[in-house]
Every structure is written in structure tokens, then in C-alpha cells.
Design a protein around this motif. Structure first.
Motif, PDB file in Angstrom:
ATOM      1  N   GLU A  54       0.841  -1.202   0.000  1.00  0.00           N
ATOM      2  CA  GLU A  54       0.000   0.000   0.000  1.00  0.00           C
ATOM      3  C   GLU A  54       0.875   1.251   0.000  1.00  0.00           C
ATOM      4  OE1 GLU A  54      -3.846   0.784   2.576  1.00  0.00           O
ATOM      5  OE2 GLU A  54      -2.056   1.303   3.726  1.00  0.00           O
ATOM      6  N   ARG A  55       0.483   2.251  -0.799  1.00  0.00           N
ATOM      7  CA  ARG A  55       1.241   3.498  -0.860  1.00  0.00           C
ATOM      8  C   ARG A  55       1.122   4.268   0.461  1.00  0.00           C
ATOM      9  NH1 ARG A  55       2.383   6.532  -5.624  1.00  0.00           N
ATOM     10  NH2 ARG A  55       0.665   5.476  -6.688  1.00  0.00           N
ATOM     11  N   SER A  56       2.258   4.799   0.924  1.00  0.00           N
ATOM     12  CA  SER A  56       2.266   5.596   2.148  1.00  0.00           C
ATOM     13  C   SER A  56       3.286   6.723   1.998  1.00  0.00           C
ATOM     14  CB  SER A  56       2.637   4.720   3.356  1.00  0.00           C
ATOM     15  OG  SER A  56       4.016   4.386   3.322  1.00  0.00           O
ATOM     16  N   ARG A  57       3.434   7.566   3.030  1.00  0.00           N
ATOM     17  CA  ARG A  57       4.413   8.653   2.986  1.00  0.00           C
ATOM     18  C   ARG A  57       5.835   8.116   2.909  1.00  0.00           C
ATOM     19  NH1 ARG A  57       2.199  12.806   7.699  1.00  0.00           N
ATOM     20  NH2 ARG A  57       0.184  13.317   6.713  1.00  0.00           N
ATOM     21  N   GLN A  58       6.047   6.930   3.446  1.00  0.00           N
ATOM     22  CA  GLN A  58       7.373   6.308   3.426  1.00  0.00           C
ATOM     23  C   GLN A  58       7.610   5.469   2.177  1.00  0.00           C
ATOM     24  OE1 GLN A  58       5.200   5.715   6.209  1.00  0.00           O
ATOM     25  NE2 GLN A  58       5.963   7.639   7.083  1.00  0.00           N
ATOM     26  N   GLY A  59       6.677   5.508   1.234  1.00  0.00           N
ATOM     27  CA  GLY A  59       6.733   4.628   0.069  1.00  0.00           C
ATOM     28  C   GLY A  59       5.753   3.489   0.247  1.00  0.00           C
ATOM     29  N   TRP A  73      13.195 -15.431   5.993  1.00  0.00           N
ATOM     30  CA  TRP A  73      12.598 -14.270   6.642  1.00  0.00           C
ATOM     31  C   TRP A  73      11.227 -14.656   7.165  1.00  0.00           C
ATOM     32  CZ3 TRP A  73       8.243 -11.458   4.654  1.00  0.00           C
ATOM     33  CH2 TRP A  73       7.800 -11.864   3.392  1.00  0.00           C
ATOM     34  N   ARG A  74      10.689 -13.832   8.056  1.00  0.00           N
ATOM     35  CA  ARG A  74       9.372 -14.084   8.638  1.00  0.00           C
ATOM     36  C   ARG A  74       8.482 -12.862   8.446  1.00  0.00           C
ATOM     37  NH1 ARG A  74       8.956 -18.650  11.504  1.00  0.00           N
ATOM     38  NH2 ARG A  74      10.838 -19.691  12.247  1.00  0.00           N
ATOM     39  N   LEU A  75       7.214 -13.123   8.219  1.00  0.00           N
ATOM     40  CA  LEU A  75       6.269 -12.057   7.926  1.00  0.00           C
ATOM     41  C   LEU A  75       6.186 -11.046   9.063  1.00  0.00           C
ATOM     42  CD1 LEU A  75       4.122 -10.840   6.072  1.00  0.00           C
ATOM     43  CD2 LEU A  75       2.451 -12.391   7.090  1.00  0.00           C
ATOM     44  N   ARG A  76       6.189 -11.526  10.295  1.00  0.00           N
ATOM     45  CA  ARG A  76       6.025 -10.598  11.425  1.00  0.00           C
ATOM     46  C   ARG A  76       7.157  -9.579  11.502  1.00  0.00           C
ATOM     47  NH1 ARG A  76       6.935 -15.522  14.413  1.00  0.00           N
ATOM     48  NH2 ARG A  76       9.065 -15.657  15.233  1.00  0.00           N
ATOM     49  N   GLU A  77       8.309  -9.895  10.900  1.00  0.00           N
ATOM     50  CA  GLU A  77       9.443  -8.976  10.919  1.00  0.00           C
ATOM     51  C   GLU A  77       9.326  -7.893   9.843  1.00  0.00           C
ATOM     52  OE1 GLU A  77      12.621 -11.640  10.258  1.00  0.00           O
ATOM     53  OE2 GLU A  77      12.505 -12.586  12.238  1.00  0.00           O
ATOM     54  N   LYS A  78       8.527  -8.143   8.815  1.00  0.00           N
ATOM     55  CA  LYS A  78       8.435  -7.223   7.678  1.00  0.00           C
ATOM     56  C   LYS A  78       7.090  -6.503   7.589  1.00  0.00           C
ATOM     57  CE  LYS A  78      12.417  -8.843   6.003  1.00  0.00           C
ATOM     58  NZ  LYS A  78      13.654  -8.031   5.913  1.00  0.00           N
ATOM     59  N   LEU A  79       6.055  -7.043   8.233  1.00  0.00           N
ATOM     60  CA  LEU A  79       4.718  -6.477   8.104  1.00  0.00           C
ATOM     61  C   LEU A  79       4.685  -5.041   8.609  1.00  0.00           C
ATOM     62  CD1 LEU A  79       1.917  -7.402   7.140  1.00  0.00           C
ATOM     63  CD2 LEU A  79       1.365  -7.926   9.524  1.00  0.00           C
ATOM     64  N   GLY A  80       4.132  -4.161   7.783  1.00  0.00           N
ATOM     65  CA  GLY A  80       4.045  -2.748   8.127  1.00  0.00           C
ATOM     66  C   GLY A  80       5.250  -1.934   7.699  1.00  0.00           C
ATOM     67  N   CYS A  81       6.272  -2.596   7.163  1.00  0.00           N
ATOM     68  CA  CYS A  81       7.513  -1.903   6.793  1.00  0.00           C
ATOM     69  C   CYS A  81       7.466  -1.423   5.341  1.00  0.00           C
ATOM     70  CB  CYS A  81       8.707  -2.833   6.974  1.00  0.00           C
ATOM     71  SG  CYS A  81       8.995  -3.352   8.680  1.00  0.00           S
ATOM     72  N   PRO A  82       8.124  -0.298   5.049  1.00  0.00           N
ATOM     73  CA  PRO A  82       8.247   0.157   3.654  1.00  0.00           C
ATOM     74  C   PRO A  82       9.307  -0.652   2.930  1.00  0.00           C
ATOM     75  CG  PRO A  82       9.388   1.656   5.103  1.00  0.00           C
ATOM     76  CD  PRO A  82       8.696   0.659   6.000  1.00  0.00           C
ATOM     77  N   VAL A 101      13.499   0.610  -8.102  1.00  0.00           N
ATOM     78  CA  VAL A 101      12.346  -0.166  -7.631  1.00  0.00           C
ATOM     79  C   VAL A 101      11.160   0.751  -7.367  1.00  0.00           C
ATOM     80  CG1 VAL A 101      11.457  -1.590  -5.752  1.00  0.00           C
ATOM     81  CG2 VAL A 101      13.730  -2.052  -6.696  1.00  0.00           C
ATOM     82  N   ASP A 102      11.406   1.856  -6.705  1.00  0.00           N
ATOM     83  CA  ASP A 102      10.325   2.814  -6.448  1.00  0.00           C
ATOM     84  C   ASP A 102       9.724   3.316  -7.763  1.00  0.00           C
ATOM     85  OD1 ASP A 102      10.722   2.569  -3.761  1.00  0.00           O
ATOM     86  OD2 ASP A 102      11.874   4.427  -3.544  1.00  0.00           O
ATOM     87  N   SER A 103      10.571   3.529  -8.761  1.00  0.00           N
ATOM     88  CA  SER A 103      10.103   3.998 -10.060  1.00  0.00           C
ATOM     89  C   SER A 103       9.177   2.972 -10.706  1.00  0.00           C
ATOM     90  CB  SER A 103      11.299   4.281 -10.975  1.00  0.00           C
ATOM     91  OG  SER A 103      10.868   4.726 -12.247  1.00  0.00           O
ATOM     92  N   VAL A 104       9.544   1.688 -10.627  1.00  0.00           N
ATOM     93  CA  VAL A 104       8.689   0.626 -11.176  1.00  0.00           C
ATOM     94  C   VAL A 104       7.343   0.619 -10.474  1.00  0.00           C
ATOM     95  CG1 VAL A 104       8.404  -1.870 -11.387  1.00  0.00           C
ATOM     96  CG2 VAL A 104      10.587  -0.820 -11.966  1.00  0.00           C
TER      97      VAL A 104
END
Length: 230
Positions: A54-59, A73-82, A101-104
Motif C-alpha cells: 500500500e502506498r504511504s508517505r514512506q513509500g 525471513w518471517r512475515l512478522r518482521e516485515k509487516l508494516g515496513c516500507p 524499484v520505487d520507479s517501477v
């Protein structure tokens, strides 16, 4: 997704009013049960892992997922992260890859999904491969004679698709795992992989967990690559 599966894969899926059947596995799901968690049902119907950005102010941020087969990796470590935080362990990501990547992501249109392949060499054929999966000292059991059976080529087919209504981006990952000896049927591919590893910076080799097996792996690939000259 329900409409797509029923239209393009009628041999695998069948719908009866409020239920959807997966014919091959004899599984039946009651669709209204997933009204508040449609991503859960989608993840049960297809082989891909599904991650919603989802688009946010942090990307773009990872806000939801149906994840079964992560690699170290585990989902709980990445969920909510830009994106930048998710890819922080990747060598050179913030300096070289973040902007492309941001451009794509920003230019992606709902009518034009994109895809890429990512590869790894792992010591287990299991699809679910969390960070604590590796056994200490596993690399000492690998040699040029058994590398083809004890190492595995893991390939992820990744896609990005912008959802037309919300504007969010769906990131999908379909994972394939083959014994490394599959390359014995394609010496040119073994040669290409060998060259790729030789040219790879040490930081990336370390990130991909190749350094502990580098010498054995390159020796095995060189042996296979020699077949193309026979």
C-alpha cells in the motif's frame, strides 16, 4: 481471482453458489466465510504467496499477506515496513536499487503487470525455509560428488500487479525447487551460473549464503559446464 480461475482453469476449479472447489485436492471453501479476509481465501486457491503493498508517505508498505514459503525471513518482521526497510539486508539496495524499484512501483499500470525471476542455492528442498531452518555445519557435508543431490536450485517467479480499484500493488511469489543436478542436462546454464557467481561481489555472495559452499559449488558447476565441450 475467482472469476479468473473459473474462466481459465475450469479443469481445476468448480463453483456451486457459495462454495468454491479445488478439484485436484478435493478441498471445498465456503466463500462468505472469507468476507473479512479475502486474501486468506486467495492464498488457499493458488500456489503463489500473495503480498499486498500500500502506498504511504514512506513509500509502499507491506500491509497484508498470505505467506507460506518465505526464504530466510518471517512475515512478522516485515509487516508494516516500507520497501527500503524490507530490503535493508540486501547489499547496496538503498544506494543502487531503491530508486529504480520505487520507479517501477510508481509507474505500474493495472493493465500491465510485470514479472522477474530470483534464484538461490539452498541445502533443503522444503518450500517453507525460515531463518532458523539451516542446521549448523551443513556446509561441511557438501562436496563435488554429492553437490548435485544435496544442494537445490530455488527459483522464485515474482510478479507485480496494480489493483485497479484500490491502487495497491499485489506482489506474488511462486517458488520452484529442483536438485542442483537438474543443470547436468543443461551445461550452458551451469556455465552461466558459474560465471554469475564468480562475478558477484562478496557482499552479495554472503547475502545469498554462497560463501560457505563457494569452492565446492563452483567446482561442481565447472564440471557440468565441461559437458558442453564434449
Amino acid at each position: 481471482m475467482l472469476d479468473h480461475l473459473l474462466k481459465h482453469f475450469p479443469q481445476h476449479y468448480r463453483r456451486h453458489s457459495q462454495t468454491i472447489d479445488a478439484i485436484a485436492t478435493h478441498q471445498v471453501w465456503h466463500i462468505p466465510d472469507f468476507e473479512s479476509a479475502p486474501l486468506d481465501l486467495a492464498g488457499r486457491l493458488v500456489q503463489e504467496d500473495l503480498l499486498l503493498m500500500e502506498r504511504s508517505r514512506q513509500g509502499y508498505r507491506l500491509v497484508a499477506a498470505s505467506l507460506c514459503f518465505p526464504l530466510r525471513w518471517r512475515l512478522r518482521e516485515k509487516l508494516g515496513c516500507p520497501l527500503t526497510q524490507i530490503h535493508a539486508p540486501v547489499p547496496g539496495y538503498s544506494e543502487k536499487l531503491a530508486h529504480p524499484v520505487d520507479s517501477v512501483f510508481n509507474r505500474l499500470k493495472s493493465s500491465h503487470p510485470v514479472w522477474r525471476l530470483n534464484w538461490s542455492i539452498v541445502e533443503s528442498p522444503e518450500l517453507f525455509f525460515p531463518p532458523d531452518k539451516a542446521k549448523p555445519g551443513w556446509e561441511t557435508t557438501i562436496n563435488c560428488q554429492n553437490a548435485g543431490d544435496k544442494l537445490f536450485l530455488r527459483v522464485e517467479r515474482q510478479t507485480l500487479r496494480r489493483l485497479a480499484t484500490s491502487g495497491d500493488i499485489l506482489f506474488t511469489v511462486r517458488t520452484y525447487v529442483h536438485p542442483l543436478r537438474v543443470l547436468e542436462d543443461n551445461p550452458q546454464m551451469a556455465h552461466n551460473l558459474m560465471e554469475t557467481i564468480q562475478q558477484m561481489p562478496l557482499e552479495m555472495q554472503n547475502y545469498k549464503n554462497l560463501l560457505p559452499i563457494q569452492e565446492v559449488l563452483l567446482g561442481y558447476l565447472e564440471y557440468i559446464a565441461s559437458f558442453k565441450h564434449l
